[in-house]
Every structure is written in C-alpha cells, then in structure tokens.
Design an enzyme around this catalytic site. Structure first.
Site, PDB file in Angstrom:
ATOM      1  N   GLU A 170       6.492  -4.004   1.455  1.00 50.57           N
ATOM      2  CA  GLU A 170       5.946  -3.012   2.373  1.00 50.57           C
ATOM      3  C   GLU A 170       4.438  -2.894   2.151  1.00 50.57           C
ATOM      4  O   GLU A 170       3.982  -2.819   1.016  1.00 50.57           O
ATOM      5  CB  GLU A 170       6.628  -1.671   2.086  1.00 50.57           C
ATOM      6  CG  GLU A 170       6.406  -0.626   3.143  1.00 50.57           C
ATOM      7  CD  GLU A 170       7.097   0.678   2.752  1.00 50.57           C
ATOM      8  OE1 GLU A 170       6.383   1.623   2.411  1.00 50.57           O
ATOM      9  OE2 GLU A 170       8.332   0.727   2.787  1.00 50.57           O
ATOM     10  N   HIS A 207       1.975   2.199   7.305  1.00 50.38           N
ATOM     11  CA  HIS A 207       2.756   1.344   6.416  1.00 50.38           C
ATOM     12  C   HIS A 207       3.737   0.527   7.238  1.00 50.38           C
ATOM     13  O   HIS A 207       3.986   0.825   8.403  1.00 50.38           O
ATOM     14  CB  HIS A 207       3.432   2.147   5.295  1.00 50.38           C
ATOM     15  CG  HIS A 207       4.606   2.972   5.717  1.00 50.38           C
ATOM     16  ND1 HIS A 207       4.469   4.182   6.351  1.00 50.38           N
ATOM     17  CD2 HIS A 207       5.939   2.762   5.582  1.00 50.38           C
ATOM     18  CE1 HIS A 207       5.683   4.685   6.569  1.00 50.38           C
ATOM     19  NE2 HIS A 207       6.586   3.844   6.134  1.00 50.38           N
ATOM     20  N   HIS A 249       7.431  -1.388   7.926  1.00 52.87           N
ATOM     21  CA  HIS A 249       8.869  -1.407   7.687  1.00 52.87           C
ATOM     22  C   HIS A 249       9.333  -2.824   7.947  1.00 52.87           C
ATOM     23  O   HIS A 249       9.538  -3.206   9.104  1.00 52.87           O
ATOM     24  CB  HIS A 249       9.593  -0.438   8.625  1.00 52.87           C
ATOM     25  CG  HIS A 249       9.547   0.987   8.185  1.00 52.87           C
ATOM     26  ND1 HIS A 249      10.126   2.013   8.886  1.00 52.87           N
ATOM     27  CD2 HIS A 249       8.995   1.552   7.075  1.00 52.87           C
ATOM     28  CE1 HIS A 249       9.928   3.161   8.233  1.00 52.87           C
ATOM     29  NE2 HIS A 249       9.237   2.906   7.147  1.00 52.87           N
ATOM     30  N   ASP A 255       9.075   9.057   3.838  1.00 54.26           N
ATOM     31  CA  ASP A 255       7.884   8.910   4.679  1.00 54.26           C
ATOM     32  C   ASP A 255       7.364  10.273   5.104  1.00 54.26           C
ATOM     33  O   ASP A 255       6.163  10.542   5.042  1.00 54.26           O
ATOM     34  CB  ASP A 255       8.195   8.105   5.952  1.00 54.26           C
ATOM     35  CG  ASP A 255       8.364   6.624   5.669  1.00 54.26           C
ATOM     36  OD1 ASP A 255       7.990   6.180   4.567  1.00 54.26           O
ATOM     37  OD2 ASP A 255       8.873   5.927   6.559  1.00 54.26           O
TER      38      ASP A 255
END
Ligand SMILES: [Zn+2]
Length: 141
Positions: A27, A72, A74, A85
């Site tokens: 990630e 970020h 996934h 999150d």
C-alpha cells in the site's frame, strides 16, 4: 495565504498514481499539501499499515505544515475507506484519496473525513514554482 482547496494538480495526481504502481503489491500512503488552493505537494509516508501511518503523521505535524488531506492505495481495488482509514482521516485534513488498480486518472475516489464521497477537480496547472518552494521549505528533512 490559506485558500479553499479548488482541486488537485494533474501532474501531482500522475505522480501519485505512478508511486502507487511502483509500490504494488504494498500500500502506498502520503499526506497532501496545497499551494494557493491547489493540492500540489505529496509527503510520502513510510510504513504500510495504519498504525505506522498514524505514527508517521505525528512526525510530520510540524509548524508551518498545513496538511489538507491524504492519499493511499488499495491494491485490492476497493475504493472505499476502511475502519482504520476513517480513524486516520480525521486528524489529517479534509480531502482523502483512495486509489486502486490500474492507477490511472479515473481509478481513485475522494472522501471527506467521515468517509463520504466528495468531488475533487483535476486541474491542469504548471507546478514548477511550487516544487521549488517545497524543496526550500522541507530542506534536509
Ligand atoms: Zn485504506
């Protein structure tokens, strides 16, 4: 001068997507800063899980650093914030991007700190000045 966020610079989005691709299958995570209301600075966070991310945020919460949001990836392609999150979103600004494969201009979504989808424009702007300012300010961080 602090201004309302108008959108994200196209080049910044491209940079983020490339970084997401390079980081696969892990990630990618970063904080976002805005210049003149345009998201144009990316502060890459080390670490891959949300606990490490939260620890990193404290490190980056320095005077003169206004964080407007985060981004970020996934790797599983689910463009929805998870429980961890949401815990990470609230202290780190108002615009939170989640990107998924194939990491192109459309494979992302933006959320507010509560996890509701929000619109973020892509702006075609010249970033050269902002990049200089970023380097001056960050120095030898
Ligand atoms: Zn996530």
């Amino acid at each position: 001068m602090r201004r309302r966020v108008q959108g994200i610079a196209k080049d910044t989005l491209s940079f983020i997507m490339e970084a997401c691709r390079d980081t696969m299958p892990r990630e990618f995570a970063a904080l976002l800063r805005a210049e003149d209301g345009i998201i144009s600075d990316v502060l890459i966070l080390p670490g891959t899980d949300s606990n490490e991310r939260q620890a990193s945020v404290k490190l980056y919460m320095l005077p003169n650093m206004q964080i407007v949001g985060s981004v970020h990836s996934h790797p599983n392609g689910v463009l929805r914030p998870s429980g961890p999150d949401l815990a990470f979103f609230s202290p780190t600004g108002s615009y939170h991007l989640i990107a998924g494969p194939p990491f192109d201009e459309r494979s992302w979504a933006c959320f507010d700190p509560s996890g509701n989808p929000r619109v973020l424009e892509i702006l075609d702007v010249d970033l050269e000045d902002d990049i200089d300012g970023f380097l001056d300010e960050e120095g030898d961080f």
